[in-house]
Design a protein around this motif. Structure first.
Motif, PDB file in Angstrom:
ATOM      1  N   PRO A  75       0.813  -1.235   0.000  1.00 30.41           N
ATOM      2  CA  PRO A  75       0.000   0.000   0.000  1.00 30.41           C
ATOM      3  C   PRO A  75       0.837   1.272   0.000  1.00 30.41           C
ATOM      4  N   TRP A  76       1.923   1.255   0.763  1.00 29.02           N
ATOM      5  CA  TRP A  76       2.782   2.435   0.809  1.00 29.02           C
ATOM      6  C   TRP A  76       3.499   2.668  -0.510  1.00 29.02           C
ATOM      7  N   VAL A  77       3.968   1.605  -1.128  1.00 30.96           N
ATOM      8  CA  VAL A  77       4.650   1.731  -2.418  1.00 30.96           C
ATOM      9  C   VAL A  77       3.696   2.262  -3.477  1.00 30.96           C
ATOM     10  N   MET A  78       2.477   1.749  -3.492  1.00 31.21           N
ATOM     11  CA  MET A  78       1.484   2.221  -4.455  1.00 31.21           C
ATOM     12  C   MET A  78       1.149   3.689  -4.219  1.00 31.21           C
ATOM     13  N   PHE A  79       1.034   4.074  -2.959  1.00 30.61           N
ATOM     14  CA  PHE A  79       0.744   5.470  -2.629  1.00 30.61           C
ATOM     15  C   PHE A  79       1.879   6.391  -3.079  1.00 30.61           C
ATOM     16  N   ALA A  81       4.207   5.785  -5.359  1.00 30.43           N
ATOM     17  CA  ALA A  81       4.311   5.777  -6.819  1.00 30.43           C
ATOM     18  C   ALA A  81       3.244   6.655  -7.445  1.00 30.43           C
ATOM     19  N   GLN A  82       2.055   6.675  -6.864  1.00 26.90           N
ATOM     20  CA  GLN A  82       0.958   7.464  -7.404  1.00 26.90           C
ATOM     21  C   GLN A  82       1.201   8.964  -7.227  1.00 26.90           C
ATOM     22  N   HIS A  83       1.767   9.348  -6.089  1.00 26.98           N
ATOM     23  CA  HIS A  83       1.935  10.774  -5.792  1.00 26.98           C
ATOM     24  C   HIS A  83       3.289  11.335  -6.207  1.00 26.98           C
ATOM     25  N   ASN A  84       4.313  10.489  -6.253  1.00 26.21           N
ATOM     26  CA  ASN A  84       5.656  10.993  -6.564  1.00 26.21           C
ATOM     27  C   ASN A  84       6.267  10.378  -7.815  1.00 26.21           C
ATOM     28  N   LEU A  89      10.795   6.263  -6.275  1.00 24.93           N
ATOM     29  CA  LEU A  89      11.131   4.931  -5.782  1.00 24.93           C
ATOM     30  C   LEU A  89      12.499   4.491  -6.285  1.00 24.93           C
ATOM     31  N   ARG A  90      12.799   4.816  -7.547  1.00 24.27           N
ATOM     32  CA  ARG A  90      14.104   4.464  -8.105  1.00 24.27           C
ATOM     33  C   ARG A  90      15.221   5.193  -7.361  1.00 24.27           C
ATOM     34  N   GLU A  91      14.979   6.458  -7.037  1.00 22.14           N
ATOM     35  CA  GLU A  91      15.965   7.240  -6.288  1.00 22.14           C
ATOM     36  C   GLU A  91      16.185   6.639  -4.900  1.00 22.14           C
ATOM     37  N   PHE A  92      15.087   6.240  -4.250  1.00 19.59           N
ATOM     38  CA  PHE A  92      15.178   5.697  -2.891  1.00 19.59           C
ATOM     39  C   PHE A  92      15.849   4.329  -2.871  1.00 19.59           C
ATOM     40  N   TRP A  93      15.434   3.434  -3.761  1.00 17.99           N
ATOM     41  CA  TRP A  93      15.905   2.059  -3.721  1.00 17.99           C
ATOM     42  C   TRP A  93      17.327   1.907  -4.238  1.00 17.99           C
ATOM     43  N   PHE A  94      17.668   2.648  -5.272  1.00 15.38           N
ATOM     44  CA  PHE A  94      18.969   2.435  -5.908  1.00 15.38           C
ATOM     45  C   PHE A  94      19.995   3.504  -5.531  1.00 15.38           C
ATOM     46  N   THR A  95      19.664   4.782  -5.714  1.00 13.96           N
ATOM     47  CA  THR A  95      20.639   5.834  -5.417  1.00 13.96           C
ATOM     48  C   THR A  95      20.984   5.867  -3.935  1.00 13.96           C
ATOM     49  N   HIS A  96      19.964   5.789  -3.077  1.00  9.83           N
ATOM     50  CA  HIS A  96      20.196   5.917  -1.643  1.00  9.83           C
ATOM     51  C   HIS A  96      20.423   4.577  -0.954  1.00  9.83           C
ATOM     52  N   ASN A  97      20.576   3.531  -1.692  1.00  8.09           N
ATOM     53  CA  ASN A  97      20.886   2.229  -1.098  1.00  8.09           C
ATOM     54  C   ASN A  97      22.068   1.590  -1.812  1.00  8.09           C
ATOM     55  N   TRP A  98      21.880   1.166  -3.031  1.00  8.75           N
ATOM     56  CA  TRP A  98      22.958   0.502  -3.756  1.00  8.75           C
ATOM     57  C   TRP A  98      24.125   1.441  -4.014  1.00  8.75           C
TER      58      TRP A  98
END
Length: 260
Positions: A75-79, A81-84, A89-98
């Motif tokens: 639910p949070w991911v869908m929310f 993705a819908q608003h931002n 999500l790509r920035e959060f998962w890859f830039t700020h992690n990997w």
């Protein structure tokens, strides 16, 4: 911890798997993949090291934990993705992690591989003084402890594995920030608690107290440097004993602990 408790319990139940799944989902939401990879690695090592592999695997069944984590996360991911949009999500998962793990994004406190060793010792005061004795105490029969069925005996061994794994993983990280090492604290707490539990039956060997001396000296040195920290960070010329030491070694990042 819920999965570890399930592994060492006499009867396997479903509730720890559900709790672990929900917590993994929340961890993925707040910290990204590292919130799943590090705890997962610790549980995985316990599963394969402890006797009765298939029983252990069922107690920490990833085919139950994984879907529950995704359900709590969806639910949070869908929310988001819908608003931002997906770029967020790509920035959060890859830039700020990997990317943060594989390279220095410009905000790293240090590039030294040993950075987290003094940081951990200082932050874990006063219990860091007991770490040498605790490691020696558990290390003597670590294999028997972690393979056995006695949870009280196994937890300090798991704590040692937990602490060393976290320190090792983040020591290879391209970006080193002080707060990353906090995840090693629960493991270190289990390790030291096991030593304190056996302290009456097995007092600390006087020779082991010699290991405390370098730790005390290192802590004393850091406190001597504190008056020069702000001056050194601001780039002003240094003077005195603390300035000489800070000029010789790149310890300013460690001392940021006292100015944050």
């Amino acid at each position: 911890m819920t999965l570890l408790a399930n592994i060492f319990s006499n009867k396997r139940t479903l509730m720890p798997l559900i709790c672990a799944g929900v917590l993994c989902g929340l961890g993925l939401l707040t910290k990204g993949p590292i919130a799943l990879l590090l705890p997962g690695a610790i549980v995985f090592l316990v599963v394969i090291l402890k006797e009765q592999f298939w029983y252990n695997f069922k107690c920490a069944n990833p085919f139950i934990v994984g879907p529950i984590a995704l359900i709590s996360l969806a639910p949070w991911v869908m929310f988001l993705a819908q608003h931002n949009g997906l770029d967020y999500l790509r920035e959060f998962w890859f830039t700020h992690n990997w990317a943060r793990f594989t390279s220095d994004l410009g905000n790293s406190n240090s590039d030294a591989w040993w950075f987290y060793i003094p940081v951990f010792i200082v932050l874990f005061i006063p219990w860091s003084l007991l770490l040498p004795s605790s490691i020696l105490h558990v290390g003597k029969n670590w294999w028997a402890r972690i393979r056995g069925h006695d949870a009280l005996s196994a937890l300090p061994a798991i704590g040692l594995l937990w602490m060393l794994l976290v320190i090792a993983v983040f020591s290879f990280s391209g970006t080193k920030l002080v707060h990353y090492i906090l995840f090693a604290f629960p493991g270190a707490a289990l390790l030291v608690a096991g030593r304190l539990q056996d302290l009456k039956a097995k007092p600390i060997d006087p020779l082991h107290l010699l290991y405390i001396i370098p730790i005390i000296l290192a802590i004393a040195l850091l406190f001597l440097l504190i008056p020069n920290v702000g001056q050194f960070i601001s780039g002003e010329p240094l003077s005195g004993f603390g300035g000489m030491i800070l000029g010789m070694f790149d310890l300013n990042k460690v001392c940021l602990l006292y100015t944050s």
